[in-house]
Write an enzyme that holds these catalytic residues in place. Structure first.
Site, short mmCIF file in Angstrom:
data_model
loop_
_atom_site.label_atom_id
_atom_site.label_comp_id
_atom_site.label_asym_id
_atom_site.label_seq_id
_atom_site.Cartn_x
_atom_site.Cartn_y
_atom_site.Cartn_z
N LYS A 1 1.55 -7.54 -8.13
CA LYS A 1 3.00 -7.58 -8.38
C LYS A 1 3.75 -7.44 -7.05
CE LYS A 1 6.26 -4.48 -9.36
NZ LYS A 1 7.45 -5.17 -8.86
N GLY B 1 4.51 1.08 -0.49
CA GLY B 1 5.87 1.31 -0.95
C GLY B 1 6.31 2.72 -0.61
N THR C 1 7.10 6.81 -5.19
CA THR C 1 6.35 5.93 -6.09
C THR C 1 4.85 6.20 -5.92
OG1 THR C 1 8.05 4.29 -5.60
CG2 THR C 1 6.20 3.54 -6.91
N GLU D 1 -0.15 3.13 1.06
CA GLU D 1 0.54 2.97 2.35
C GLU D 1 2.00 3.27 2.09
OE1 GLU D 1 -0.98 2.55 5.06
OE2 GLU D 1 -2.93 1.96 4.31
N CYS E 1 8.22 -0.14 7.95
CA CYS E 1 7.73 1.23 7.86
C CYS E 1 7.33 1.78 9.24
CB CYS E 1 6.55 1.29 6.91
SG CYS E 1 5.27 0.10 7.35
N GLU F 1 13.43 9.32 5.39
CA GLU F 1 13.33 7.91 5.74
C GLU F 1 14.60 7.17 5.33
OE1 GLU F 1 10.61 5.42 3.50
OE2 GLU F 1 9.95 4.46 5.35
P1 NDP Z 1 9.04 1.20 -3.85
O1 NDP Z 1 8.07 2.32 -3.88
O2 NDP Z 1 10.30 1.33 -4.58
O3 NDP Z 1 8.38 -0.14 -4.38
C1 NDP Z 1 7.17 -0.66 -3.89
C2 NDP Z 1 6.54 -1.51 -4.96
O4 NDP Z 1 6.18 -0.67 -6.05
C3 NDP Z 1 7.47 -2.56 -5.54
O5 NDP Z 1 6.73 -3.70 -5.93
C4 NDP Z 1 8.04 -1.84 -6.75
O6 NDP Z 1 8.53 -2.71 -7.71
C5 NDP Z 1 6.80 -1.12 -7.23
N1 NDP Z 1 7.06 0.03 -8.09
C6 NDP Z 1 8.18 0.78 -8.18
N2 NDP Z 1 8.00 1.75 -9.12
C7 NDP Z 1 6.75 1.62 -9.59
C8 NDP Z 1 5.96 2.31 -10.55
N3 NDP Z 1 6.43 3.35 -11.23
N4 NDP Z 1 4.70 1.88 -10.77
C9 NDP Z 1 4.18 0.86 -10.10
N5 NDP Z 1 4.88 0.14 -9.18
C10 NDP Z 1 6.14 0.53 -8.93
O7 NDP Z 1 9.27 0.87 -2.32
P2 NDP Z 1 10.23 -0.22 -1.72
O8 NDP Z 1 9.95 -1.55 -2.34
O9 NDP Z 1 11.61 0.32 -1.78
O10 NDP Z 1 9.69 -0.31 -0.24
C11 NDP Z 1 10.14 0.50 0.78
C12 NDP Z 1 9.13 1.59 1.05
O11 NDP Z 1 7.88 1.03 1.38
C13 NDP Z 1 9.54 2.43 2.22
O12 NDP Z 1 9.34 3.78 1.93
C14 NDP Z 1 8.58 1.98 3.31
O13 NDP Z 1 8.33 2.94 4.29
C15 NDP Z 1 7.36 1.69 2.52
N6 NDP Z 1 6.47 0.83 3.26
C16 NDP Z 1 5.30 1.33 3.75
C17 NDP Z 1 4.47 0.55 4.52
C18 NDP Z 1 3.16 1.07 5.03
O14 NDP Z 1 2.34 0.25 5.42
N7 NDP Z 1 2.92 2.35 5.07
C19 NDP Z 1 4.83 -0.83 4.86
C20 NDP Z 1 6.06 -1.25 4.29
C21 NDP Z 1 6.85 -0.45 3.52
P3 NDP Z 1 10.09 -3.09 -7.72
O15 NDP Z 1 10.46 -3.49 -6.34
O16 NDP Z 1 10.08 -4.22 -8.63
O17 NDP Z 1 10.79 -1.88 -8.19
#
Ligand code: NDP
Length: 492
Positions: A173, A226, A230, A248, A282, A384
């Site tokens: 997803k 993400g 989450t 991650e 990130c 963040e």
């Molecule tokens: P989220 O945690 O909101 O979302 C990440 C993904 O998880 C999206 O596809 C989201 O779907 C999905 N998601 C949200 N809620 C759930 C759930 N309950 N169960 C399963 N999947 C879920 O993060 P963001 O998209 O806002 O991304 C930003 C974050 O990602 C920042 O904190 C950033 O630091 C981190 N990040 C970390 C990286 C790393 O390598 N460590 C690299 C890049 C980003 P939907 O968008 O449809 O809600």
């Protein structure tokens, strides 16, 4: 208006419920496509397709799996211009960045893991007596891959390429905020000859579609990138099912400037590290610690460089920063700018939402913003923001800056600027960070372990680490007779 579709069992289809929601172009602030609002039924169908495809895909020789992944890489390269444009329209980042970073890296991910699987081997441990251990690394089965919106195809492919190369089938997803490039990838996978059901892409919201993937008992592993909150929920939900988990998560990365640094390099790269992709990486270095003896000089040079950055239409060749990915995220960043002022921060540049002239006037843009005078442990400096906001903080000693840098709950990446080799190694050793760059930033060798410590996650991606995550070890211990049995014991 374009309708994005799910990719299940090799077919493009809407959500089974028929529901869909809108997808926005952030630089215009306008709807431009729809996304399937998938739920448990769609995930169930995807898991069935993936389970059905698993026996045959896992038994497909690695060389054949490799051929298909290399073909996907080739097709990404062939369609790179269309993919870069789609990524920019969907995410808001400058087209120059989609062209130079996101799409080439997505192709590189497939290429890297498509060739990597040909070199992945397991261990044998002969014992001194007559026993031999060998360890098999088998694909796990159906795995779930969930990725965020900041580097859409780049991070999506970073997960699914190793999962597929290792012989798993995947239910994936992308973020609901940036689904377009994953949709285009599904068409590429069909053209590359990926068998139906091997990769299934289910679009929808996190709490509905994402949660259904995490909760599905037949999905044996979850690779997630993400936010930390989450990640916490995923960990709690998956734990009772003993799923393999790779997380991650977020970062609040320190960028440490010692007085003996290569000054020009440090200034230029620190600007890039703070504001590339509107600060929505990130790995961005948003907490900039500067040794006091050069603080004023660095501050002035840094702010001067930041003022030169152009923010506007991401399709313009001279835009350095594009749009913020969504209205909600724009509001979150603005609330942190407000907080920084409330916490006593002195605004050095930026700080405002921008409404560019012309077609982007309703888009979501924020000026690159720099603050000073904030304590290292205030909320602005520990939470963040994930946007174009950086803070400058002076320090007096190595010991002090290590304490400041490690005071964050996160531990993803850090950068050190010094010409003193001993100090560089000493500080790198002391930082609580999964990745440390010395005199550089965002240099990525795909063979190296990638990931964070503390609230930045668990597990590592990259290189063979990803193959280890996406395979299940089985040790076989065999007793070998060192001498031939006597004719008598053979019953002759
Ligand atoms: P989220 O945690 O909101 O979302 C990440 C993904 O998880 C999206 O596809 C989201 O779907 C999905 N998601 C949200 N809620 C759930 C759930 N309950 N169960 C399963 N999947 C879920 O993060 P963001 O998209 O806002 O991304 C930003 C974050 O990602 C920042 O904190 C950033 O630091 C981190 N990040 C970390 C990286 C790393 O390598 N460590 C690299 C890049 C980003 P939907 O968008 O449809 O809600």
């Amino acid at each position: 208006m374009q309708n994005i579709l799910n990719y299940i069992n090799g077919k493009l289809q809407p959500a089974l419920s028929g529901n869909a929601f809108y997808n926005y172009n952030p630089s215009l602030g306008e709807v431009y496509s729809t996304i399937p609002d998938s739920d448990e039924q769609d995930v169930e169908e995807a898991v069935k397709a993936a389970s059905h495809a698993f026996p045959s895909w896992s038994a497909t020789p690695a060389s054949k799996r490799s051929d298909i992944l290399l073909k996907i890489a080739e097709l990404i390269n062939k369609n790179s211009e269309a993919l870069a444009l789609a990524e920019t329209i969907d995410q808001g980042k400058p087209l120059s960045l989609s062209r130079s970073m996101d799409i080439p890296r997505a192709a590189a991910n497939f290429h890297f893991y498509g060739t990597g699987i040909l070199h992945f081997a397991s261990e044998a441990h002969p014992m001194e007596n007559r026993f031999l251990n060998y360890t098999l690394r088998n694909p796990i089965g159906v795995v779930g891959c969930i990725s965020p919106w900041n580097l859409p195809l780049y991070l999506f492919s970073w997960k699914i390429a190793p999962a597929l190369a290792a012989g798993n089938t995947v239910v994936a997803k992308p973020s609901e905020i940036t689904p377009m490039s994953a949709f285009l990838l599904s068409e590429i996978c069909t053209e590359a000859g990926l068998p139906p059901g091997v990769l299934n892409i289910v679009h929808g919201t996190g709490p509905k579609t994402g949660a259904a993937i995490v909760s599905h008992p037949q999905i044996k592993a979850i690779s997630f990138t993400g936010g930390t909150k989450t990640g916490e929920w995923i960990m709690k939900t998956a734990a009772p099912m003993f799923k393999k988990i790779s997380l991650e998560l977020g970062g609040k990365n320190p960028n440490i400037i010692f007085a003996d640094c290569n000054f020009e390099d440090a200034v230029k790269t620190s600007v890039r590290a703070a504001f590339t992709n509107q600060g929505e990486i990130c790995l961005c270095g948003s907490r900039i610690f500067i040794e006091r003896s050069i603080y004023m000089k660095f501050r002035d040079a840094f702010v001067e460089e930041v003022k030169k950055l152009k923010t506007g239409d991401p399709l313009n060749a001279d835009s350095n920063l594009g749009a913020i990915v969504s209205k909600i995220h724009l509001e979150k960043i603005l609330s942190y700018i407000y907080l920084a002022e409330k916490e006593g921060g002195k605004l050095l540049t930026g700080g405002k939402q921008i409404h560019p002239e012309g077609k982007c006037k309703n888009g979501w843009f924020i000026e690159p913003t720099v603050f000073e005078n904030l304590p290292y442990n205030c909320r602005t400096n520990t939470e963040e923001i994930f946007g174009p906001v950086a803070t400058l903080i002076p320090f007096d000693s190595e010991k002090e800056v290590i304490e400041y840098a490690n005071s964050s709950g996160y531990g993803l990446a850090a950068t050190i600027w010094t010409e003193n080799l001993n100090r560089a190694h000493r500080v790198a050793g002391a930082l609580e960070s999964g990745i440390v760059w010395i005199n550089c930033w965002l240099v990525r060798d795909l063979r190296t372990p990638f990931g964070g410590m503390k609230n930045s996650g668990i597990g590592r991606e990259g290189g063979f680490e990803a193959f280890r995550f996406f395979t299940e070890e089985k040790n076989v211990c065999i007793s070998i007779l060192k001498t031939h049995p006597s004719p008598l014991s053979r019953g002759e």
